[in-house]
Motif scaffolding. Structure first.
Motif, PDB file in Angstrom:
ATOM      1  N   ARG A  21     109.517 -48.788 -34.928  1.00  0.00           N
ATOM      2  CA  ARG A  21     109.367 -48.665 -36.133  1.00  0.00           C
ATOM      3  C   ARG A  21     107.568 -48.360 -36.961  1.00  0.00           C
ATOM      4  N   LEU A  22     106.430 -48.756 -36.281  1.00  0.00           N
ATOM      5  CA  LEU A  22     105.277 -48.123 -36.204  1.00  0.00           C
ATOM      6  C   LEU A  22     104.547 -47.005 -35.564  1.00  0.00           C
ATOM      7  N   TYR A  23     104.658 -45.409 -36.149  1.00  0.00           N
ATOM      8  CA  TYR A  23     104.145 -44.575 -35.421  1.00  0.00           C
ATOM      9  C   TYR A  23     102.815 -44.295 -35.221  1.00  0.00           C
ATOM     10  N   GLY A  24     102.210 -44.019 -34.219  1.00  0.00           N
ATOM     11  CA  GLY A  24     100.835 -44.335 -33.997  1.00  0.00           C
ATOM     12  C   GLY A  24     100.296 -45.465 -33.113  1.00  0.00           C
ATOM     13  N   VAL A  25     101.041 -45.910 -32.727  1.00  0.00           N
ATOM     14  CA  VAL A  25      99.853 -47.698 -32.848  1.00  0.00           C
ATOM     15  C   VAL A  25      99.429 -47.863 -31.406  1.00  0.00           C
ATOM     16  N   GLY A  26     100.297 -46.944 -29.920  1.00  0.00           N
ATOM     17  CA  GLY A  26     100.284 -47.110 -28.492  1.00  0.00           C
ATOM     18  C   GLY A  26      98.754 -47.617 -28.151  1.00  0.00           C
ATOM     19  N   GLY A  27      98.079 -47.116 -28.297  1.00  0.00           N
ATOM     20  CA  GLY A  27      96.836 -47.386 -28.128  1.00  0.00           C
ATOM     21  C   GLY A  27      96.130 -49.411 -28.673  1.00  0.00           C
ATOM     22  N   VAL A  47      91.449 -50.111 -42.209  1.00  0.00           N
ATOM     23  CA  VAL A  47      90.987 -50.185 -43.253  1.00  0.00           C
ATOM     24  C   VAL A  47      92.705 -50.177 -43.733  1.00  0.00           C
ATOM     25  N   PRO A  48      93.367 -50.800 -44.913  1.00  0.00           N
ATOM     26  CA  PRO A  48      94.846 -51.178 -45.507  1.00  0.00           C
ATOM     27  C   PRO A  48      95.815 -49.832 -45.015  1.00  0.00           C
ATOM     28  N   GLY A  49      96.888 -50.600 -45.166  1.00  0.00           N
ATOM     29  CA  GLY A  49      97.848 -49.730 -44.405  1.00  0.00           C
ATOM     30  C   GLY A  49      98.438 -48.850 -43.520  1.00  0.00           C
ATOM     31  N   VAL A  50      97.745 -49.810 -42.700  1.00  0.00           N
ATOM     32  CA  VAL A  50      97.745 -48.776 -41.291  1.00  0.00           C
ATOM     33  C   VAL A  50      99.133 -49.417 -40.212  1.00  0.00           C
ATOM     34  N   GLY A  51      99.339 -50.710 -40.983  1.00  0.00           N
ATOM     35  CA  GLY A  51      99.891 -51.849 -40.263  1.00  0.00           C
ATOM     36  C   GLY A  51      99.598 -52.965 -39.462  1.00  0.00           C
ATOM     37  N   LYS A  52      98.811 -53.294 -39.579  1.00  0.00           N
ATOM     38  CA  LYS A  52      98.038 -53.620 -39.116  1.00  0.00           C
ATOM     39  C   LYS A  52      98.989 -56.001 -39.583  1.00  0.00           C
ATOM     40  N   THR A  53      99.128 -55.502 -40.027  1.00  0.00           N
ATOM     41  CA  THR A  53     100.025 -57.120 -40.487  1.00  0.00           C
ATOM     42  C   THR A  53     101.373 -57.070 -39.877  1.00  0.00           C
ATOM     43  N   VAL A 171      89.464 -58.871 -27.787  1.00  0.00           N
ATOM     44  CA  VAL A 171      88.707 -57.267 -28.264  1.00  0.00           C
ATOM     45  C   VAL A 171      88.821 -57.306 -29.172  1.00  0.00           C
ATOM     46  N   ARG A 172      88.634 -55.922 -30.528  1.00  0.00           N
ATOM     47  CA  ARG A 172      88.352 -55.471 -31.235  1.00  0.00           C
ATOM     48  C   ARG A 172      89.479 -54.512 -31.423  1.00  0.00           C
ATOM     49  N   VAL A 173      90.025 -54.716 -32.481  1.00  0.00           N
ATOM     50  CA  VAL A 173      91.681 -53.584 -32.366  1.00  0.00           C
ATOM     51  C   VAL A 173      91.033 -52.246 -33.014  1.00  0.00           C
ATOM     52  N   GLN A 174      91.503 -51.142 -33.770  1.00  0.00           N
ATOM     53  CA  GLN A 174      91.045 -50.512 -35.024  1.00  0.00           C
ATOM     54  C   GLN A 174      92.226 -49.070 -34.952  1.00  0.00           C
ATOM     55  N   ILE A 175      93.256 -49.456 -35.370  1.00  0.00           N
ATOM     56  CA  ILE A 175      94.857 -49.138 -35.136  1.00  0.00           C
ATOM     57  C   ILE A 175      94.291 -47.020 -35.271  1.00  0.00           C
ATOM     58  N   GLY A 176      94.222 -46.737 -36.704  1.00  0.00           N
ATOM     59  CA  GLY A 176      93.308 -45.497 -36.816  1.00  0.00           C
ATOM     60  C   GLY A 176      94.997 -45.109 -37.917  1.00  0.00           C
ATOM     61  N   TYR A 177      94.561 -43.906 -38.351  1.00  0.00           N
ATOM     62  CA  TYR A 177      96.368 -42.900 -38.459  1.00  0.00           C
ATOM     63  C   TYR A 177      96.659 -42.424 -37.926  1.00  0.00           C
ATOM     64  N   PRO A 178      97.923 -42.156 -38.080  1.00  0.00           N
ATOM     65  CA  PRO A 178      98.839 -41.443 -37.218  1.00  0.00           C
ATOM     66  C   PRO A 178      98.873 -40.067 -37.612  1.00  0.00           C
ATOM     67  N   SER A 179      99.339 -38.929 -36.597  1.00  0.00           N
ATOM     68  CA  SER A 179      99.350 -38.229 -36.940  1.00  0.00           C
ATOM     69  C   SER A 179     100.288 -37.180 -38.117  1.00  0.00           C
ATOM     70  N   GLU A 180     100.276 -36.107 -38.172  1.00  0.00           N
ATOM     71  CA  GLU A 180     100.365 -35.272 -39.537  1.00  0.00           C
ATOM     72  C   GLU A 180     102.247 -35.777 -39.071  1.00  0.00           C
TER      73      GLU A 180
END
Length: 323
Positions: A21-27, A47-53, A171-180
């Motif tokens: 369901r959420l791409y690129g959140v493995g780490g 940042v907003p919109g990367v799937g935190k919630t 821990v502090r987690v940063q999701i980041g943007y998914p790949s293209e």
């Protein structure tokens, strides 16, 4: 009782469901799982919109845990989180009405938008697993996790978390943007593919059983000394005003055991400590004013400390009879 192999199979299945369901959140997902496996709290800072919630809501639903969400705003009051005593007109006595903190997974959304007084309402629940209202103490459910989010970019009207509260997050987690390629996959499905799971996964193991398996992971003397030396080196660094606390050392031990468990091992490697140094320590370190003027961040200093600290390369793997 869940075996280690069964637990790892469940975690792999859980990871697949969320990453479907959420791409690129493995780490980021792995770090959140470390918090779940160690009965600790996690700060998701991105940042907003990367799937935190969405990540937190899916985790709670798939694990079958009670979930509450609080949107932190400047006008939020402590009683809006902990609950308050209300007058019962039938009995003419005050009764305690529990707040959203009485849950198993509490999503503190945009936690840095609330005032320090409201933020402090979480401190007792996070550390002592209880809430005190009008002189009476009420235990929160078990398990209990605070998964907080904050936006590191839009800082107008926010109240930075104090060091005492940051130190309570494992821990502090940063999701980041998914790949293209992953972002293209987002557009493949319609609204149905974005629906959250309605119920838990089958055969969900008890969180207490998972914790017991993690606590059985061995951390040998050389690795323990390496983790302690890392923390002490941050306290002695000239560019840091505040280094890692003893609680940070405790959290590092817990996180390293969970990290090793997720990797399929029953012992901790020095590389586990190095991998977790940033997520576990960086949000606890406070650079000096001079360091900030020179543009140095806590992450920069931590990387320098890691490079200068000798890594134990020879140590005895625990024998099967000793485990």
């Amino acid at each position: 009782m869940t075996t280690a192999e069964e637990a790892r199979e469940f975690v792999e299945a859980l990871t697949e469901r969320i990453e479907g369901r959420l791409y690129g959140v493995g780490g980021a997902l792995r770090l959140v799982l470390v918090g779940i496996l160690t009965d600790a709290h996690v700060l998701i800072d991105d940042v907003p919109g990367v799937g935190k919630t969405t990540l937190v809501r899916m985790m709670a639903s798939l694990l079958g845990l009670e979930f509450s969400r609080v949107q932190f705003t400047p006008d939020l009051m402590p009683s809006d989180i902990t609950g308050t005593s209300v007058l019962d007109l039938k009995t003419h006595e005050f009764r305690f009405r529990p707040g959203p903190v009485f849950t198993q997974i509490l999503l503190a959304d945009e936690i840095n938008r609330a005032t320090p007084k409201t933020q402090a309402a979480l401190l007792e629940a996070m550390q002592e697993r209880q809430v005190t209202v009008d002189g009476t103490t009420y235990p929160v459910p078990s398990p209990f996790f605070v998964l907080a989010t904050q936006n590191p970019v839009e800082l107008e009207g926010t109240f930075p978390l104090p060091e005492a509260q940051l130190d309570r997050f494992l821990v502090r987690v940063q999701i980041g943007y998914p790949s293209e390629e992953q972002e293209e996959r987002i557009l493949e499905g319609g609204r149905a593919s974005r629906m959250l799971p309605a119920g838990p996964m089958p055969d969900v193991p008890a969180v207490a059983d998972l914790r017991t398996l993690v606590e059985a992971v061995r951390m040998e003397g050389p690795v323990r000394r390496y983790a302690v030396q890392l923390a002490r080196a941050t306290r002695d660094h000239a560019d840091l005003q505040v280094g890692a606390s003893p609680r940070a050392v405790e959290h590092m031990g817990d996180a390293a055991r969970a990290w090793a468990f997720l990797a399929g091992r029953d012992y901790v490697l020095p590389d586990d400590v190095k991998d977790l140094a940033g997520p576990v320590l960086s949000h606890r370190l406070v650079p000096t004013t001079d360091a900030r003027i020179r543009g140095r961040t806590a992450e920069d200093v931590l990387e320098e400390v890691l490079e200068g600290l000798p890594v134990p390369v020879e140590w005895r793997r625990p024998a099967a009879a000793e485990r």
